[in-house]
Structure formats: structure tokens, C-alpha cells
Design an enzyme around this catalytic site. Structure first.
Site, PDB file in Angstrom:
ATOM      1  N   TYR A 145       3.592  -3.037   3.650  1.00 32.96           N
ATOM      2  CA  TYR A 145       3.069  -1.733   3.544  1.00 32.96           C
ATOM      3  C   TYR A 145       1.376  -2.496   2.848  1.00 32.96           C
ATOM      4  O   TYR A 145       2.331  -2.714   2.312  1.00 32.96           O
ATOM      5  CB  TYR A 145       3.759  -0.410   3.282  1.00 32.96           C
ATOM      6  CG  TYR A 145       2.487   0.633   2.558  1.00 32.96           C
ATOM      7  CD1 TYR A 145       2.071   1.365   3.031  1.00 32.96           C
ATOM      8  CD2 TYR A 145       2.292   0.113   1.000  1.00 32.96           C
ATOM      9  CE1 TYR A 145       1.072   1.909   3.170  1.00 32.96           C
ATOM     10  CE2 TYR A 145       0.938   1.566   0.888  1.00 32.96           C
ATOM     11  CZ  TYR A 145       0.742   2.425   1.138  1.00 32.96           C
ATOM     12  OH  TYR A 145      -0.410   3.789   1.361  1.00 32.96           O
ATOM     13  N   ASP A 240      -0.063 -10.469   0.707  1.00 33.03           N
ATOM     14  CA  ASP A 240       0.017  -9.015  -0.140  1.00 33.03           C
ATOM     15  C   ASP A 240       0.533  -9.603  -1.006  1.00 33.03           C
ATOM     16  O   ASP A 240       2.040  -9.245  -0.734  1.00 33.03           O
ATOM     17  CB  ASP A 240      -0.485  -7.869   1.088  1.00 33.03           C
ATOM     18  CG  ASP A 240      -0.140  -7.026  -0.370  1.00 33.03           C
ATOM     19  OD1 ASP A 240      -0.273  -6.544  -1.400  1.00 33.03           O
ATOM     20  OD2 ASP A 240      -0.223  -5.335   0.736  1.00 33.03           O
ATOM     21  N   LYS A 274      -0.959  -3.314  -9.163  1.00 27.80           N
ATOM     22  CA  LYS A 274       0.117  -2.841  -9.678  1.00 27.80           C
ATOM     23  C   LYS A 274      -0.187  -3.369 -10.998  1.00 27.80           C
ATOM     24  O   LYS A 274      -0.673  -2.756 -12.305  1.00 27.80           O
ATOM     25  CB  LYS A 274       1.153  -2.562  -9.212  1.00 27.80           C
ATOM     26  CG  LYS A 274       0.854  -1.946  -7.561  1.00 27.80           C
ATOM     27  CD  LYS A 274       2.398  -1.678  -7.179  1.00 27.80           C
ATOM     28  CE  LYS A 274       2.332  -1.060  -5.606  1.00 27.80           C
ATOM     29  NZ  LYS A 274       3.413   0.298  -5.505  1.00 27.80           N
TER      30      LYS A 274
HETATM   31  N1  PMP Z   1       0.224  -3.522  -0.427  1.00 26.87           N
HETATM   32  C1  PMP Z   1       1.092  -3.025  -0.950  1.00 26.87           C
HETATM   33  C2  PMP Z   1       2.170  -4.351  -1.196  1.00 26.87           C
HETATM   34  C3  PMP Z   1       1.982  -1.931  -1.327  1.00 26.87           C
HETATM   35  O1  PMP Z   1       2.818  -1.888  -1.944  1.00 26.87           O
HETATM   36  C4  PMP Z   1       1.022  -0.812  -2.208  1.00 26.87           C
HETATM   37  C5  PMP Z   1       1.218   0.053  -2.659  1.00 26.87           C
HETATM   38  N2  PMP Z   1       2.499   0.723  -2.702  1.00 26.87           N
HETATM   39  C6  PMP Z   1      -0.751  -1.528  -1.284  1.00 26.87           C
HETATM   40  C7  PMP Z   1      -0.639  -2.433  -0.952  1.00 26.87           C
HETATM   41  C8  PMP Z   1      -1.424  -0.728  -2.253  1.00 26.87           C
HETATM   42  O2  PMP Z   1      -1.714  -0.014  -2.789  1.00 26.87           O
HETATM   43  P1  PMP Z   1      -2.193   0.902  -4.050  1.00 26.87           P
HETATM   44  O3  PMP Z   1      -1.034   2.272  -3.819  1.00 26.87           O
HETATM   45  O4  PMP Z   1      -2.311   0.673  -5.226  1.00 26.87           O
HETATM   46  O5  PMP Z   1      -3.810   1.093  -3.237  1.00 26.87           O
END
Ligand code: PMP
Length: 437
Positions: A145, A240, A274
């Protein structure tokens, strides 16, 4: 456990907020429906709900709360920042401080830009990769994701060499056709996709350690293969690390000791979020000077943000990283997590409940299945009904997990031995309950 007030608030919320929640992952739809728990206060490893029930928390707000809720050092930093004004719209010295901390911990980033969420960070890395390479397509991995922007909410077609299909209404097929999805941990799948589309691919986007269909390590050599093959085709590697940065050690997955060959797994761009905001909204992306100079005001790739780099988020991020600079905090989270996962495995076995635990330092996932989970297909075998029953049994005994069969459990620096013992007692009773014995 009485949760009457949560039910009342949920009914009210449904009338005003779509689905009663401000992120679909908070709904209990995936665990049989009904009212999610409305929390009122959080401190350390605990939540208290609106009915006064206490829970030991392993959600950690989906990752950011690694120092526990309302950590005094982080709270002080936020309070002091707020007293000096929450938003300037001008540069501040604090932003340099956090940028330097990130660069020192993640050396593949020469230059950094702060944004407001992981979604924004990922979305922008794709734009920068497209601006740098002059190409349009991206390759991603099934089950990873990357936030909710159009390009990354695209699922696999019927094989590694077919184009993607939208994973959400509202995403044009033309956009989905710019995305190719291949299985995680499958070098051959990536190679086939690159052979077919490589000359049009701007970037290969990957969670170097997966946090979104459970916690899944890359097989030995996989990230080396991803970087080598991607570069052979003149495309960029984007990591990511929104979940993984600062989760396992003071650094990111790309510098994590378990992935020994650091230079061979170095990405061109990295997306963060995060933990680096200490519980306030944040995202960041960075990479080599040459690539990042494509970004406005230096280059032609535009990206901006009214709230970006606001003093409250940046101060919380600095304070959170300061707490994490002591290696002992990671050792202790690791020690407690080993105790917890060992205990969970024994308990599940005792009651005949199939359980696969993937632990990576202070985080782990629990798949209700009886085989290893190394990719999304294997993760999908997890028994959703068994998980839902376990989730509710744990909740009723005062343990808060994410309401999703794939989501990780996160330890924090606030969890204690007593919390682990409490959780294992709850788990023993819960496994017994769901196994029907
Ligand atoms: N990339 C990863 C690997 C994530 O786990 C998440 C959110 N769980 C995101 C991007 C998106 O981050 P946000 O919810 O702060 O937009």
C-alpha cells in the site's frame, strides 16, 4: 465489557461523517461490522474509551506512535511549538534540524522535502521520477500500500505482463494502464515486466520491508535484484519507507542490519511519513541531489504545501527521533516483542489455531494460516473469520489491535513486561474461546 457509549457515538457519527469514520481502516467492516470503539484518552501503551474501559494498544495509530501515546518529551515539544505559533508559511530553522537528522540516518537522501502525509510523499516521488526520466509507467508490487493517490491504488492485471486495473472507483483506466503490478519477492516477475515495458518505466516503487499485508522481509538478494534490474532499464528505484523508517532501528529499512548489502540496495528516492512526525501529520521525500533538483523552485516538477514543514509537526518529529536515538529503546522493544510472539505462538498451538507470525524487531503480523507468508497471495489465505473472532475476543479483554487481518502489531517504548503478560493472558483466553474448546 460494556461499550454502550461507543455505540451511541457511532450512531451519531454515522449521521454526520461518511461511514462514521475519517479513514476506512478505522471501521469495523472487515471484522464483522458494528460500532468501532471511540477512544477518549491515550497515554503510554494505553487507551481509555468513552465508557471508561482500558486497552493495551498495539495499533500505535498504524505505526507513528513508537514512543507511546503522549510521550512527555514529544508533548513538551508540541506545546512549546504551538505557543510560538503553529503555522508560519515561511522557512524555519527547525526544518533544517529535522532534515539533517533524516539525512544522517538515511544516507541515500542528499536533499529532503517535507510534505503532510505518506500519500503526498509517495505521490510526489512518482512525479519526480517521471520528470527525471521523461517516462510515464510505474511498476509496483501486489499487496503493498502506498497511500490513496490514483497511480498506486491500482491492482494487478491477470499476470505480471498485463497492465493494471483501478482498485477504486474514480480512477481512470488510462491512469491504471500506466501501472504494472508484480508479486513481491518475485525477481522473475519483475524481470518479465521490465522486458515488456522497461523502456517506458519511470520507477519501480516498493516497500523494501512490507508492512501492509503483514510484516514481510524481502528474500535474500531480492532488493539487490530490484535495484540492479530497475537501473539496467534506466528507471528509478523508489522505496516507500513510510512504515519502515525508524521502526526497526535508528534508520530505515535500507540501512537495517538484516539487509546486509547497503550499497547494492540503495534507492534513488525514498518516501517517509508516520514516525518522523512523532504523531502529528507529516510526510517527506528525498534522494540524490541530481534527482531532487528536478523539484520546484529549482526544477520543473511542481510540488507545494501550505502546511508543509509546520513547526508543530517538525518539533514533534525531532523530539520523537531524539527519544529513538538511544539504541536501548529498540533493544527493549525487540526483547518484549520476542516474548510476546513466542507466547502467542505457543498459545495458538495449544488451542490448535493455525498462526503464522512474521516478526521484524518490535513489530510483527499474525496470519491465521498454516504456511509461511512471503507474498500477497500467501497472505490472502489468512482466515478472516478466525481473525475477526480473535480481534473481538482480545478487544473484550482490553487489548486493542488493528481491525484488519493483515495489519501489524506495533510495540512502543512505553510497553512493559506487565503489558506483555496481560496481553498473553488475554490471548490464551481468546485462542481458547475461538477454538471452541
Ligand atoms: N505508504 C505506506 C507504506 C503506508 O503504510 C501508508 C499508510 N499506511 C502510506 C504510504 C500512506 O500514508 P498516509 O496515510 O500518511 O497518507
Amino acid at each position: 465489557m460494556n461499550r454502550k457509549q461507543s455505540e451511541v457515538l457511532y450512531e451519531e457519527a454515522l449521521q454526520h461523517i461518511v461511514g462514521g469514520v475519517n479513514s476506512p481502516s478505522r471501521s469495523f467492516k472487515a471484522v464483522g461490522g458494528g460500532a468501532p470503539v471511540f477512544m477518549k484518552k491515550a497515554e503510554g501503551a494505553y487507551f481509555w474509551d468513552v465508557d471508561g474501559n482500558r486497552y493495551v494498544d498495539y495499533l500505535a495509530a498504524y505505526g507513528p506512535i513508537i514512543t507511546g501515546h503522549a510521550h512527555p518529551h514529544v508533548t513538551k515539544a508540541i506545546t512549546e511549538a504551538a505557543a510560538n505559533g503553529t503555522l508560519y508559511g515561511t522557512p524555519t530553522e527547525l526544518e533544517i534540524q529535522l532534515a539533517v537528522m533524516l539525512k544522517e540516518a538515511i544516507p541515500s537522501m542528499d536533499k529532503v522535502r517535507f510534505v503532510n502525509s505518506g500519500t503526498e510523499a509517495v505521490m510526489t516521488t512518482i512525479r519526480v521520477a517521471r520528470a527525471y526520466t521523461g517516462r510515464n509507467k510505474i511498476i509496483k508490487f501486489a499487496g503493498c500500500y502506498h497511500g490513496h493517490s490514483d497511480l498506486v491504488l491500482v491492482a494487478a492485471g491477470s499476470g505480471p505482463s498485463t497492465l493494471g486495473i483501478p482498485d477504486s472507483a474514480g480512477i481512470p483506466t488510462s491512469i491504471a494502464h500506466e501501472v504494472i503490478t508484480v508479486p513481491f519477492n518475485d525477481t522473475t516477475g519483475l524481470q518479465e515486466a521490465l522486458e515488456k515495458w522497461g523502456d517506458d518505466v519511470a520507477a519501480v516503487m516498493i516497500e523494501p520491508i512490507v508492512g501492509n499485508f503483514g510484516m514481510v522481509m524481502p528474500k535474500p538478494g531480492f532488493l539487490e535484484d530490484v535495484c540492479r534490474l530497475t537501473h539496467e532499464y534506466g528507471a528509478l528505484v523508489i522505496y516507500d519507507e513510510v512504515i519502515t523508517a525508524f521502526r526497526f532501528h535508528y534508520g530505515s529499512a535500507q540501512t537495517y542490519a538484516g539487509l546486509d548489502n547497503h550499497d547494492a540496495i540503495k534507492p534513488d528516492l525514498t518516501a517517509l511519513g508516520k514516525i518522523i512526525g512523532g504523531g502529528l501529520p507529516i510526510g517527506a521525500y528525498g534522494g540524490s541531489k541530481e534527482i531532487m533538483e528536478k523539484v520546484a523552485p529549482l526544477g520543473p516538477a511542481y510540488q507545494a504545501g501550505t502546511m508543509a514543514g509546520n513547526p508543530a509537526s517538525i518539533s514533534a518529529g525531532i523530539a520523537c527521533l531524539e527519544v529513538l536515538q538511544d539504541p536501548k529503546v529498540y533493544e527493549e522493544m525487540n526483547r518484549l516483542t520476542v516474548k510476546l510472539t513466542d507466547g502467542l505462538a505457543e498459545s495458538a498451538k495449544r488451542h490448535g489455531v493455525p498462526l503464522t507470525i512474521n516478526r521484524i524487531r518490535g513489530s510483527f503480523s499474525t496470519h491465521f494460516c498454516d504456511h509461511p507468508v512471503t507474498n500477497y497471495d500467501e497472505a490472502q489465505d489468512t482466515d478472516g473469520e478466525a481473525f475477526a473472532a480473535f480481534f473481538r475476543a482480545m478487544l473484550n479483554r482490553g487489548v486493542n489491535l488493528a481491525p484488519s487481518k493483515f495489519e501489524a502489531w506495533f510495540l512502543t517504548t512505553a510497553h512493559t513486561e506487565a503489558d506483555i503478560d496481560f496481553t498473553l493472558e488475554a490471548a490464551e483466553a481468546s485462542f481458547k474461546e475461538i477454538s471452541g474448546k
